[in-house]
Enzyme design. Structure first.
Site, short mmCIF file in Angstrom:
data_model
loop_
_atom_site.label_atom_id
_atom_site.label_comp_id
_atom_site.label_asym_id
_atom_site.label_seq_id
_atom_site.Cartn_x
_atom_site.Cartn_y
_atom_site.Cartn_z
N GLY A 1 0.75 -1.25 0.00
CA GLY A 1 0.00 0.00 0.00
C GLY A 1 0.78 1.29 0.00
O GLY A 1 0.18 2.36 -0.20
N PRO B 1 4.47 -5.25 -0.69
CA PRO B 1 4.43 -4.09 -1.57
C PRO B 1 4.34 -4.51 -3.04
O PRO B 1 4.96 -5.48 -3.46
CB PRO B 1 5.77 -3.39 -1.31
CG PRO B 1 6.68 -4.49 -0.86
CD PRO B 1 5.82 -5.50 -0.15
N GLY B 2 3.53 -3.78 -3.79
CA GLY B 2 3.46 -3.98 -5.23
C GLY B 2 3.92 -2.72 -5.93
O GLY B 2 5.03 -2.62 -6.45
N CYS C 1 -13.23 3.35 -29.00
CA CYS C 1 -14.49 4.07 -29.26
C CYS C 1 -15.25 4.38 -27.97
O CYS C 1 -16.38 3.92 -27.78
CB CYS C 1 -15.35 3.25 -30.19
SG CYS C 1 -14.41 2.75 -31.63
N GLU C 2 -14.60 5.07 -27.06
CA GLU C 2 -15.26 5.52 -25.83
C GLU C 2 -14.64 6.86 -25.46
O GLU C 2 -13.42 7.02 -25.53
CB GLU C 2 -14.99 4.56 -24.66
CG GLU C 2 -15.60 3.21 -24.83
CD GLU C 2 -15.71 2.46 -23.50
OE1 GLU C 2 -15.82 3.11 -22.44
OE2 GLU C 2 -15.70 1.23 -23.56
N1 LLP Z 1 -1.64 -6.96 -0.57
C1 LLP Z 1 -2.96 -7.03 -0.81
C2 LLP Z 1 -3.77 -7.96 -0.04
C3 LLP Z 1 -3.55 -6.21 -1.80
O1 LLP Z 1 -4.85 -6.30 -2.02
C4 LLP Z 1 -2.73 -5.32 -2.54
C5 LLP Z 1 -3.30 -4.47 -3.59
C6 LLP Z 1 -1.35 -5.30 -2.26
C7 LLP Z 1 -0.84 -6.12 -1.27
C8 LLP Z 1 -0.40 -4.39 -2.98
O2 LLP Z 1 -0.68 -3.06 -2.79
P1 LLP Z 1 0.32 -1.93 -3.37
O3 LLP Z 1 1.62 -2.04 -2.58
O4 LLP Z 1 0.53 -2.22 -4.81
O5 LLP Z 1 -0.39 -0.66 -3.13
N2 LLP Z 1 -5.44 -1.39 -9.61
C9 LLP Z 1 -5.27 -0.36 -8.61
C10 LLP Z 1 -4.59 -0.88 -7.35
C11 LLP Z 1 -5.26 -2.09 -6.73
C12 LLP Z 1 -4.59 -2.59 -5.48
C13 LLP Z 1 -5.16 -3.89 -5.07
N3 LLP Z 1 -4.53 -4.50 -3.94
C14 LLP Z 1 -4.53 0.81 -9.22
O6 LLP Z 1 -4.20 0.78 -10.41
O7 LLP Z 1 -4.27 1.80 -8.53
#
Ligand code: LLP
Length: 421
Positions: free
Chosen positions: A239, A276-277, A346-347
């Site tokens: 997050g 982290p993603g 087309c949107e």
């Molecule tokens: N762990 C869990 C359980 C999660 O649901 C998520 C993200 C993460 C870790 C990783 O979170 P991060 O570090 O990436 O913030 N598609 C959206 C973001 C969706 C996030 C979903 N869950 C966007 O493009 O902003």
């Protein structure tokens, strides 16, 4: 910090000119920097030293096998949310004991898959899921390590579609029910409680919501231990947000986040897991596109580019901002112009930016969407039968296509027309 800088007027990915990749691969394409991915992973790992820890990359943000192999080889664990993601982590060579299985709706098949191939733990989100996992594991003669994901009812102060830690969200077990559900978990066969899990949302640009959640987790840890449970692992989710504009944003750094974790949870003697993603992958990637037409509207100019909402859906889905930069650097003092940057789909929602000031651009020129590594390629689709956008990985002075653009033949072959038509 990333490795996409101008050198001699050319936008580079590390030591490779973006225009060279475009000439070889065609546009649009995603390009990732191995050095940036590596650096961001290490920042997290170092921020948690000397606590025992495990940085599990949320592969939902960027799941190409080459990227997973790169991070896995650095020692990263993986956070997966589906059988498909689990298969990706395994295919990239990550051992089961470094794979955490998250997600609010795991199926029995997914549970079996992970129990067979090995899993660090399941982060369980409900009582019915607990019962299902106990039944599946018992049937297999296995023991499933688990945490329960608790919902701390904290406002993450982020976009409503990616906030997960409020009681009205579908995620986790309410804190008020946690002790009862832990008691249920302890009474069921086939399960071994190892810790607690929490994830309050994505793109958080303030540490205060994390602090509020972590304080609640510290208190819960003491309570659950007093109830007789073994709490040796705390999974704090992901997050942490990234700067999407280069000018004025300064979200907290992994180092600040690590210090907060140590301050709020360090005394508990638990192993710390994080997921982290975006902070690892987001600023490690660009989407590169070519201008098809410059169209003069009545009161605005449209830059029609060959990338579209199917390739990068974040602007149309969340109103997200991505910086857009020309691949050939504008000369100092060159005239700027406001453009509506749009794709060919087309949107009307297929709009990347409105009234964005950019140097003057013409058909055939290249531009790059920054901060597109996370939730870019993974959310792409073939809407309008536009081939899935390819991916390229750069390391130093070389690059490789890590997912090729499908041909129209390959796309059409996936459909079949029944004999009775
Ligand atoms: N762990 C869990 C359980 C999660 O649901 C998520 C993200 C993460 C870790 C990783 O979170 P991060 O570090 O990436 O913030 N598609 C959206 C973001 C969706 C996030 C979903 N869950 C966007 O493009 O902003």
């Amino acid at each position: 910090m990333d490795h996409f800088l101008y050198k001699n007027g050319q936008l580079m990915a590390e030591d490779v000119a973006i225009s060279d990749i475009a000439a070889a691969v065609g546009t649009p394409f995603y390009v990732y920097s191995a050095a940036t991915l590596t650096r961001h992973y290490r920042l997290f790992s170092e921020a948690l030293d000397p606590l025992p820890h495990n940085v599990c990359f949320a592969i939902k943000s960027l799941s190409n096998l080459a990227v997973l192999k790169l991070l896995g080889d650095l020692g990263a664990g993986m956070d997966v949310v589906s059988g498909g993601e689990y298969m990706r982590a395994k295919a990239a060579g990550v051992p089961g004991e470094r794979i955490v299985f998250s997600g609010v709706g795991k199926t029995r098949d997914e549970m079996r898959l992970a129990l067979t191939g090995g899993v660090r733990q399941f982060n369980v989100e409900s009582e019915p899921e607990l019962l299902a996992l106990s039944a599946v594991a018992s049937d297999m003669g296995a023991v499933a390590p688990i945490t329960l994901r608790v919902n701390p009812d904290v406002d993450a102060k982020t976009h409503e579609k990616i906030a997960t830690g409020k009681k009205e969200n579908k995620f986790g077990i309410p804190l008020s029910k946690a002790r009862a559900v832990y008691a249920l978990a302890a009474s069921l066969p086939g399960l071994q409680v190892v810790g607690i899990d929490v994830h309050i949302g994505s793109q958080l640009t303030d540490l205060a919501p994390f602090e509020a959640a972590f304080e609640k987790i510290a208190e819960l840890t003491e309570q659950l231990r007093a109830d007789g449970h073994t709490i040796s692992r705390l999974d704090l989710g992901g997050g942490l947000g990234i700067p999407y504009t280069r000018s004025n944003e300064a979200p907290p750094l992994p180092l600040d986040y690590g210090a907060l974790i140590k301050r709020t949870l360090g005394h508990l003697g638990c192993e710390i897991e994080i997921e982290p993603g975006r902070l690892i992958s987001g600023n490690s990637g660009l989407l590169v596109s070519e201008v098809i037409y410059v169209k003069e509207g009545e009161d605005r100019t449209f830059l029609i580019v060959d990338a579209a909402m199917n390739d990068l859906v974040r602007p149309s889905m969340y109103g997200a901002h991505h910086d857009i930069v020309p691949v050939i650097e504008a000369a100092a003092g060159a005239a700027a112009q406001d453009y509506d940057v749009v794709g060919p789909v087309c949107e009307t929602g297929d709009t990347f930016a409105k009234a964005r000031a950019l140097p003057q651009l013409g058909a055939g020129e290249l531009l790059a969407f920054r901060s597109a590594g996370a939730y870019g390629a993974v959310m792409a689709s073939e809407y309008n039968t536009r081939p899935l956008v390819p991916e390229v990985l750069v390391q130093g002075d070389h690059f490789a296509v890590i997912r090729a653009r499908p041909t129209f033949d390959e796309i059409l072959k996936r459909d079949s027309i029944p004999a009775w038509l």
